[in-house]
Design an enzyme around this catalytic site. Structure first.
Site, PDB file in Angstrom:
ATOM      1  CG  ASP A   1      -0.321  -0.590   2.465  1.00 51.66           C
ATOM      2  OD1 ASP A   1       0.915  -0.565   2.574  1.00 51.66           O
ATOM      3  OD2 ASP A   1      -1.059  -1.070   3.336  1.00 51.66           O
TER       4      ASP A   1
ATOM      5  CD  GLU B   1      -8.841   0.884   7.825  1.00 53.02           C
ATOM      6  OE1 GLU B   1      -8.713  -0.085   8.603  1.00 53.02           O
ATOM      7  OE2 GLU B   1      -8.343   2.002   8.072  1.00 53.02           O
TER       8      GLU B   1
END
Ligand code: F6R
Length: 256
Positions: free
Chosen positions: A63, A139
């Site tokens: 990421d 998430e």
């Protein structure tokens, strides 16, 4: 899943480093998936100390923050350069991270997926875990089939990462992250978790239901996952004595 519990983060890292070193020695052209954050710091230090040959490896990071340049001290480009790449013999073109400054984010995400595929897929994917169970920056409620895409960080993750930025307000709101579906395509996933603040997320990931409320629980669907924990991170595992026993009974040919 194989759960390896060690007395300390240092001991757990040593065990993980032995595995990474073996893969790098036995497969000098391997494609590695890498992570950032506090958890892998010791592992990177350990791998640097082992003076392995990185010249033919390819790496893909999980990421990057959107809006941070590669030079920004909190960008993951910078993190990886400082903590690993500048200490080993890997050259620029072999190193891949999402471009946080890309103008067209969906196109950048597609490019990243294509590049992983063109490299033959990821052999060994390193993962940390968020206190809410996130892997990469997937998430809670992320699709368990998700691919590389933009995500909005939760307030909790921004709070957790405020320690790197000086304040929560300074933590970017958006990131590009490999998806859970992308991560699950790695041939072997290695998750490291240390410290009491990870215990609940780890228990949910390993022993809870497979649920988007704990994205790491998707690893239960993967045929080859190794989880390295210190005692504190293992504290809430109901079957921790069993995992220890399994580890002690391992046949010699399975040990590193
Ligand atoms: C970082 C990443 C995140 C972290 C997680 C834990 O590339 O993908 O999932 O692994 O936020 O962070 P630390 O290790 O700082 O507790």
């Amino acid at each position: 899943m194989e759960i390896i519990i060690q007395p300390t983060a240092e001991a757990a890292t040593q065990a993980a480093a032995r595995w990474f070193a073996r893969v790098i020695r036995e497969n000098p052209t391997a494609v590695l998936g890498l992570a950032t954050g506090g958890t892998p710091l010791l592992l990177y230090r350990e791998l640097v100390a082992r003076q392995l040959d990185w010249s033919r490896l390819t790496t893909f990071n999980l990421d990057e923050y959107i809006g941070l340049s590669p030079q920004h001290p909190q960008s993951y480009h910078h993190f990886m350069r400082e903590n690993l790449f500048r200490h080993v013999n890997i050259s620029g073109p072999q190193v891949n991270l999402p471009d946080g400054l890309a103008n067209a984010i969906p196109a950048e995400c597609e490019r990243y997926e294509d590049k992983i595929r063109a490299a033959g897929g990821i052999e060994l994917q390193l993962l940390g875990i968020g206190t809410d169970g996130h892997i990469g920056f997937n998430e809670q409620t992320s699709s368990l089939a998700s691919r590389t895409r933009i995500k909005t960080l939760t307030p909790r993750t921004r709070q957790d990462n405020a320690r790197f930025f000086g304040s929560e307000a300074a933590v970017p709101q958006h990131v590009i992250t490999m998806g859970i579906g992308t991560i699950l395509e790695a041939r072997h996933c290695v998750l490291l978790a240390f410290g009491a603040n990870k215990a609940r997320a780890v228990a949910g990931a390993v022993e809870g239901p497979v649920t988007a409320m704990n994205p790491a629980s998707a690893l239960q669907l993967h045929p080859r996952v190794t989880v390295y924990l210190d005692e504190a991170a293992a504290a809430e595992l109901a079957l921790k004595d069993y995992y220890r026993w399994v580890f002690e009974q391992k046949p010699a040919w399975q040990t590193v």
